[in-house]
Motif scaffolding. Structure first.
Motif, mmCIF file in Angstrom:
data_model
loop_
_atom_site.group_PDB
_atom_site.id
_atom_site.type_symbol
_atom_site.label_atom_id
_atom_site.label_comp_id
_atom_site.label_asym_id
_atom_site.label_seq_id
_atom_site.Cartn_x
_atom_site.Cartn_y
_atom_site.Cartn_z
ATOM 1 N N UNK A 188 0.824 -1.206 0.000
ATOM 2 C CA UNK A 188 0.000 0.000 0.000
ATOM 3 C C UNK A 188 0.859 1.256 0.000
ATOM 4 N N UNK A 189 2.006 1.213 0.688
ATOM 5 C CA UNK A 189 2.925 2.361 0.673
ATOM 6 C C UNK A 189 3.436 2.604 -0.745
ATOM 7 N N UNK A 190 3.678 1.518 -1.491
ATOM 8 C CA UNK A 190 4.149 1.656 -2.875
ATOM 9 C C UNK A 190 3.068 2.264 -3.767
ATOM 10 N N UNK A 191 1.798 2.113 -3.379
ATOM 11 C CA UNK A 191 0.674 2.632 -4.173
ATOM 12 C C UNK A 191 0.191 4.004 -3.704
ATOM 13 N N UNK A 210 1.705 -1.072 -12.778
ATOM 14 C CA UNK A 210 2.541 0.128 -12.733
ATOM 15 C C UNK A 210 3.995 -0.267 -12.435
ATOM 16 N N UNK A 211 4.946 0.130 -13.281
ATOM 17 C CA UNK A 211 6.344 -0.309 -13.102
ATOM 18 C C UNK A 211 6.911 -0.032 -11.717
ATOM 19 N N UNK A 212 6.639 1.150 -11.146
ATOM 20 C CA UNK A 212 7.208 1.473 -9.838
ATOM 21 C C UNK A 212 6.655 0.567 -8.742
ATOM 22 N N UNK A 213 5.378 0.174 -8.864
ATOM 23 C CA UNK A 213 4.756 -0.736 -7.894
ATOM 24 C C UNK A 213 5.336 -2.139 -8.052
ATOM 25 N N UNK A 215 8.310 -2.901 -9.247
ATOM 26 C CA UNK A 215 9.698 -2.878 -8.769
ATOM 27 C C UNK A 215 9.757 -2.872 -7.245
ATOM 28 N N UNK A 216 8.894 -2.067 -6.613
ATOM 29 C CA UNK A 216 8.878 -2.016 -5.146
ATOM 30 C C UNK A 216 8.494 -3.361 -4.555
ATOM 31 N N UNK A 217 7.527 -4.041 -5.187
ATOM 32 C CA UNK A 217 7.091 -5.350 -4.695
ATOM 33 C C UNK A 217 8.200 -6.384 -4.857
ATOM 34 N N UNK A 218 8.829 -6.413 -6.025
ATOM 35 C CA UNK A 218 9.910 -7.371 -6.241
ATOM 36 C C UNK A 218 11.059 -7.147 -5.270
ATOM 37 N N UNK A 219 11.400 -5.884 -5.037
ATOM 38 C CA UNK A 219 12.464 -5.549 -4.089
ATOM 39 C C UNK A 219 12.055 -5.932 -2.669
ATOM 40 N N UNK A 220 10.805 -5.676 -2.324
ATOM 41 C CA UNK A 220 10.313 -6.011 -0.995
ATOM 42 C C UNK A 220 10.312 -7.501 -0.731
#
Length: 356
Positions: A188-191, A210-213, A215-220
């Motif tokens: 949710x923070x990524x969104x 969304x690419x940034x979401x 990427x954040x999920x994969x990194x997380x």
């Protein structure tokens, strides 16, 4: 406003005070319950208020009255009031909308029925699959709910104990899978830049593209692993290994529904990489995956423990797809895995979709 205990409304007043600090003297739309739930009424919550808010976009801000103790203190636990929380919900509002939609009120009451009947409590970080649109008979992609601390309402001490304000957030099926593979707060923070204040918009597209979401999920997932320790799976069964005289032994068999196959693959990789267990909870059997150097299968009456190493995880994850199939895991005593089709049914029990 109808009060069932006029002599002491301290719990109710505490919620009113929290909302007054946020919205001043705005008079909310309030929807009370005529017949209390304990006397046979249909609605478990005593009331729901809805505030018209203009920032960061026009929306309704709902708050419930009834998960906490609104009147006299009755529960033995003095540290928290009732269940220790009230739910909030933010929903987009059109300019000409003067009353909040009835489906949102019904959804909150349904959450009350779920908690009152099951005893399961909500906490920030939880999620719930609605198995269909959160607004029935709509074209929304939102089919699940995530729960997060309301960004504007901190925990409050009342005469009956502490009360948290937990906000429901509508999410899509694919977003739910990303949450299950990582965690609710991180996702949710990524969104948040696309969903300020976590306002639910029935007509929005999925943030899972969304690419940034992504990427954040994969990194997380890589850094944190998955916070999902339990998966409740209706289509889950286990057939023990059988020894046959003068014939080859028959390996044990794990049967899974196709709907859960891809999700299980993702979560299992994430959990085992962090040396954490993953429990599959079925109607009659629990399957527990745990990390270990030497793969093994240990069976008891109600539980099967599968110790898996990286090779076993790779073997399993590489085969888990949402389609009917049958395969063996060589590293786990030739354990057989069968993926069976999943039927999605509507509220009348009609099959509307088959997966696998």
């Amino acid at each position: 406003m109808i009060m069932s205990h006029e002599e002491n409304t301290s719990g109710w007043d505490a919620i009113d005070q929290a909302m007054q600090q946020l919205y001043g003297e705005q008079e909310p739309k309030h929807y009370g319950t005529a017949i209390p739930y304990m006397l046979g009424g249909p609605d478990p919550l005593d009331g729901i208020s809805a505030y018209a808010v203009d920032t960061p976009m026009p929306h309704w801000h709902f708050v419930t009255y009834g998960f906490s103790e609104l009147y006299d203190k009755e529960a033995e636990d003095t540290s928290r009031s009732g269940y220790g929380f009230e739910l909030t919900f933010r929903l987009t509002r059109t300019e000409d909308e003067t009353e909040p939609p009835a489906w949102a009120l019904n959804l909150l009451q349904n959450m009350g029925r779920y908690v009152f009947n099951s005893g399961n409590l909500f906490q920030p970080g939880d999620y719930l699959d609605a198995n269909g649109p959160i607004c029935l008979n709509s074209d929304t992609l939102l089919t699940a709910l995530a729960f997060v601390a309301d960004p504007d309402l901190p925990e409050r001490m009342t005469p009956n104990g502490a009360v948290q304000f937990i906000q429901m957030v509508g999410i899509t099926c694919r977003e739910l899978e990303m949450i299950q593979s990582w965690n609710t707060r991180g996702f949710l923070a990524a969104c948040e830049s696309y969903m300020p204040k976590y306002v639910t918009d029935l007509m929005r597209n999925s943030y899972a593209d969304i690419p940034s979401v992504i990427q954040a999920t994969e990194r997380g997932i890589e850094v944190d692993g998955s916070s999902t320790a339990f998966l409740f799976i209706q289509q889950l069964s286990w057939e023990p290994a059988r020894k046959k005289l003068l014939q080859k032994n028959v390996p044990a068999k794990l049967v899974l529904g196709a709907q859960q196959a891809t999700l299980l693959s993702s979560i299992l990789r994430s959990r085992i990489a962090k040396k954490a267990t993953l429990s599959l909870i079925g109607p009659e059997i629990n399957i527990v995956f745990e990390a270990g150097d030497q793969p093994s299968v240990v069976e008891t009456e109600r539980e099967v423990r599968l110790t898996v190493n990286q090779q076993a995880v790779d073997e399993l994850a590489g085969q888990l797809r949402p389609q009917a199939s049958f395969f063996e895991l060589p590293s786990l005593d030739k354990l057989q895995i069968e993926i069976v089709p999943t039927q999605i049914k509507d509220q009348e029990g009609n099959v509307i979709k088959t997966i696998g």
